[in-house]
Design a protein around this motif. Structure first.
Motif, PDB file in Angstrom:
ATOM      1  N   MET A 124     -15.532 -31.532 -33.488  1.00 21.58           N
ATOM      2  CA  MET A 124     -16.828 -30.859 -33.533  1.00 21.58           C
ATOM      3  C   MET A 124     -16.655 -29.408 -33.969  1.00 21.58           C
ATOM      4  SD  MET A 124     -19.545 -30.190 -30.465  1.00 21.58           S
ATOM      5  CE  MET A 124     -18.316 -29.363 -29.509  1.00 21.58           C
ATOM      6  N   VAL A 125     -15.661 -28.729 -33.417  1.00 23.32           N
ATOM      7  CA  VAL A 125     -15.436 -27.330 -33.753  1.00 23.32           C
ATOM      8  C   VAL A 125     -15.059 -27.184 -35.224  1.00 23.32           C
ATOM      9  CG1 VAL A 125     -13.918 -25.361 -33.336  1.00 23.32           C
ATOM     10  CG2 VAL A 125     -14.844 -26.631 -31.414  1.00 23.32           C
ATOM     11  N   LEU A 126     -14.154 -28.037 -35.699  1.00 24.34           N
ATOM     12  CA  LEU A 126     -13.747 -27.946 -37.103  1.00 24.34           C
ATOM     13  C   LEU A 126     -14.892 -28.271 -38.048  1.00 24.34           C
ATOM     14  CD1 LEU A 126     -10.183 -29.514 -36.911  1.00 24.34           C
ATOM     15  CD2 LEU A 126     -10.779 -27.121 -37.296  1.00 24.34           C
ATOM     16  N   GLY A 127     -15.715 -29.246 -37.677  1.00 21.69           N
ATOM     17  CA  GLY A 127     -16.869 -29.585 -38.502  1.00 21.69           C
ATOM     18  C   GLY A 127     -17.863 -28.447 -38.596  1.00 21.69           C
ATOM     19  N   ILE A 128     -18.133 -27.801 -37.478  1.00 18.00           N
ATOM     20  CA  ILE A 128     -19.083 -26.692 -37.477  1.00 18.00           C
ATOM     21  C   ILE A 128     -18.501 -25.495 -38.224  1.00 18.00           C
ATOM     22  CG2 ILE A 128     -20.318 -25.059 -36.014  1.00 18.00           C
ATOM     23  CD1 ILE A 128     -20.645 -27.342 -33.992  1.00 18.00           C
ATOM     24  N   LEU A 129     -17.190 -25.247 -38.070  1.00 20.66           N
ATOM     25  CA  LEU A 129     -16.563 -24.161 -38.819  1.00 20.66           C
ATOM     26  C   LEU A 129     -16.634 -24.418 -40.323  1.00 20.66           C
ATOM     27  CD1 LEU A 129     -13.407 -23.242 -36.729  1.00 20.66           C
ATOM     28  CD2 LEU A 129     -15.446 -21.860 -37.110  1.00 20.66           C
ATOM     29  N   LEU A 130     -16.389 -25.659 -40.719  1.00 17.65           N
ATOM     30  CA  LEU A 130     -16.474 -26.007 -42.134  1.00 17.65           C
ATOM     31  C   LEU A 130     -17.894 -25.831 -42.648  1.00 17.65           C
ATOM     32  CD1 LEU A 130     -14.917 -27.176 -44.582  1.00 17.65           C
ATOM     33  CD2 LEU A 130     -15.639 -29.428 -43.818  1.00 17.65           C
ATOM     34  N   LEU A 131     -18.857 -26.276 -41.868  1.00 19.30           N
ATOM     35  CA  LEU A 131     -20.259 -26.115 -42.242  1.00 19.30           C
ATOM     36  C   LEU A 131     -20.641 -24.641 -42.328  1.00 19.30           C
ATOM     37  CD1 LEU A 131     -23.009 -27.499 -42.771  1.00 19.30           C
ATOM     38  CD2 LEU A 131     -23.423 -27.317 -40.319  1.00 19.30           C
ATOM     39  N   ALA A 132     -20.196 -23.850 -41.358  1.00 15.00           N
ATOM     40  CA  ALA A 132     -20.512 -22.416 -41.372  1.00 15.00           C
ATOM     41  C   ALA A 132     -19.904 -21.736 -42.592  1.00 15.00           C
ATOM     42  CB  ALA A 132     -20.013 -21.756 -40.089  1.00 15.00           C
ATOM     43  N   HIS A 133     -18.664 -22.077 -42.900  1.00 10.36           N
ATOM     44  CA  HIS A 133     -18.004 -21.419 -44.021  1.00 10.36           C
ATOM     45  C   HIS A 133     -18.610 -21.830 -45.362  1.00 10.36           C
ATOM     46  CE1 HIS A 133     -14.836 -19.268 -46.050  1.00 10.36           C
ATOM     47  NE2 HIS A 133     -14.627 -20.328 -46.809  1.00 10.36           N
ATOM     48  N   LEU A 134     -18.721 -23.127 -45.602  1.00  6.44           N
ATOM     49  CA  LEU A 134     -19.240 -23.593 -46.883  1.00  6.44           C
ATOM     50  C   LEU A 134     -20.734 -23.296 -47.031  1.00  6.44           C
ATOM     51  CD1 LEU A 134     -17.342 -26.970 -47.316  1.00  6.44           C
ATOM     52  CD2 LEU A 134     -16.879 -24.779 -48.414  1.00  6.44           C
ATOM     53  N   GLY A 135     -21.482 -23.444 -45.936  1.00  7.21           N
ATOM     54  CA  GLY A 135     -22.907 -23.150 -45.991  1.00  7.21           C
ATOM     55  C   GLY A 135     -23.183 -21.687 -46.277  1.00  7.21           C
ATOM     56  N   SER A 136     -22.462 -20.806 -45.588  1.00  6.88           N
ATOM     57  CA  SER A 136     -22.670 -19.373 -45.841  1.00  6.88           C
ATOM     58  C   SER A 136     -22.198 -18.990 -47.232  1.00  6.88           C
ATOM     59  CB  SER A 136     -21.950 -18.543 -44.777  1.00  6.88           C
ATOM     60  OG  SER A 136     -20.553 -18.725 -44.848  1.00  6.88           O
ATOM     61  N   TRP A 137     -21.142 -19.630 -47.707  1.00  5.35           N
ATOM     62  CA  TRP A 137     -20.668 -19.350 -49.068  1.00  5.35           C
ATOM     63  C   TRP A 137     -21.751 -19.714 -50.089  1.00  5.35           C
ATOM     64  CZ3 TRP A 137     -17.528 -23.051 -52.387  1.00  5.35           C
ATOM     65  CH2 TRP A 137     -17.061 -22.423 -53.540  1.00  5.35           C
ATOM     66  N   GLY A 138     -22.358 -20.885 -49.927  1.00  3.91           N
ATOM     67  CA  GLY A 138     -23.409 -21.309 -50.846  1.00  3.91           C
ATOM     68  C   GLY A 138     -24.652 -20.450 -50.760  1.00  3.91           C
ATOM     69  N   ILE A 139     -25.087 -20.129 -49.547  1.00  8.30           N
ATOM     70  CA  ILE A 139     -26.306 -19.334 -49.381  1.00  8.30           C
ATOM     71  C   ILE A 139     -26.093 -17.916 -49.892  1.00  8.30           C
ATOM     72  CG2 ILE A 139     -27.831 -18.302 -47.652  1.00  8.30           C
ATOM     73  CD1 ILE A 139     -27.491 -20.915 -46.038  1.00  8.30           C
ATOM     74  N   ILE A 140     -24.967 -17.306 -49.536  1.00 11.78           N
ATOM     75  CA  ILE A 140     -24.702 -15.945 -50.001  1.00 11.78           C
ATOM     76  C   ILE A 140     -24.516 -15.926 -51.516  1.00 11.78           C
ATOM     77  CG2 ILE A 140     -23.033 -14.048 -49.877  1.00 11.78           C
ATOM     78  CD1 ILE A 140     -22.647 -14.843 -46.904  1.00 11.78           C
ATOM     79  N   GLY A 141     -23.864 -16.947 -52.063  1.00 12.88           N
ATOM     80  CA  GLY A 141     -23.711 -17.025 -53.513  1.00 12.88           C
ATOM     81  C   GLY A 141     -25.051 -17.154 -54.217  1.00 12.88           C
ATOM     82  N   ALA A 142     -25.954 -17.939 -53.643  1.00  8.93           N
ATOM     83  CA  ALA A 142     -27.291 -18.076 -54.233  1.00  8.93           C
ATOM     84  C   ALA A 142     -28.048 -16.757 -54.171  1.00  8.93           C
ATOM     85  CB  ALA A 142     -28.069 -19.174 -53.515  1.00  8.93           C
ATOM     86  N   ILE A 143     -27.949 -16.058 -53.033  1.00  6.69           N
ATOM     87  CA  ILE A 143     -28.630 -14.769 -52.901  1.00  6.69           C
ATOM     88  C   ILE A 143     -28.088 -13.773 -53.915  1.00  6.69           C
ATOM     89  CG2 ILE A 143     -28.916 -12.773 -51.368  1.00  6.69           C
ATOM     90  CD1 ILE A 143     -29.059 -14.794 -49.038  1.00  6.69           C
TER      91      ILE A 143
END
Length: 155
Positions: free
Chosen positions: A75-94
Motif C-alpha cells: 500500500m505504501v509503495l503504491g501510494i508513493l508511486l501514485l504521488a510521484h507519477l501523479g505530481s510529475w504529470g500534473i506539475i508538467g501539465a501546469i
C-alpha cells in the motif's frame, strides 16, 4: 495467500498502457517537432518538483507509523508511486500550459489547486488507512478535480 488475477492484470496492464502512451506521445511529439529544449526543461523541472511531493508523502507515512498505524508495504509503495507519477504529470501539465499559453496562469490559483489536491489525497488516504477501507480514496476524486481545474484554468 492466493494469486490475485485482477492485481496482476492491473499491475502489468497499467505498466503496458503507460509505456505505450509514453511511446506514442513521444512519437507524435517528434513528428510535430515538439521535442525541443523547452520540452526537456519543462519535464526536468516537473520531475524535480515531484520529488518534493514524494518526500512529503514519505514524511506522512513515517508520521503515521510513529502514531502507531500499521501500514502494508504494498500500500505504501503504491501510494508513493501514485504521488510521484501523479505530481510529475500534473506539475508538467501546469508548466507546459504556463510556458505555451499567451495568458499565463496565476500563481495563487495554481498554488490553491495544488494545495487542494495534496490536502484531499492526504486526508482521504489517512481516513482509508484508519478505517481499513480503500473506498474512501474514491471520495478524493471530486476535490482533486476541483483543484486541478482551479490550477489549470486561466482567470
Amino acid at each position: 495467500m492466493g494469486v490475485s488475477i485482477g492485481g496482476i492484470i492491473g499491475l502489468y496492464g497499467g505498466m503496458i498502457c503507460g509505456i505505450l502512451g509514453w511511446w506514442f506521445g513521444r512519437k507524435k511529439a517528434r513528428e510535430n517537432r515538439g521535442l525541443d529544449e523547452l520540452y526537456y526543461h519543462i519535464w526536468q523541472k516537473a520531475r524535480s518538483y515531484s520529488w518534493y511531493v514524494t518526500l512529503g508523502a514519505i514524511y506522512v507515512f513515517f508520521s503515521l507509523i510513529v502514531f502507531g498505524i500499521e501500514l502494508s508495504s504494498a500500500m505504501v509503495l503504491g501510494i508513493l508511486l501514485l504521488a510521484h507519477l501523479g505530481s510529475w504529470g500534473i506539475i508538467g501539465a501546469i508548466l507546459s500550459i504556463n510556458m505555451s499559453s499567451t495568458v499565463p496562469l496565476q500563481p495563487s490559483r495554481v498554488k490553491f489547486g495544488i494545495i487542494a489536491i495534496a490536502a484531499s489525497i492526504i486526508v482521504f488516504t489517512i481516513i482509508s488507512i484508519i478505517t481499513n477501507n480503500w473506498m474512501f480514496l474514491l471520495l478524493s476524486i471530486p476535490p482533486n478535480l476541483i483543484g486541478l481545474f482551479t490550477a489549470l484554468t486561466p482567470p
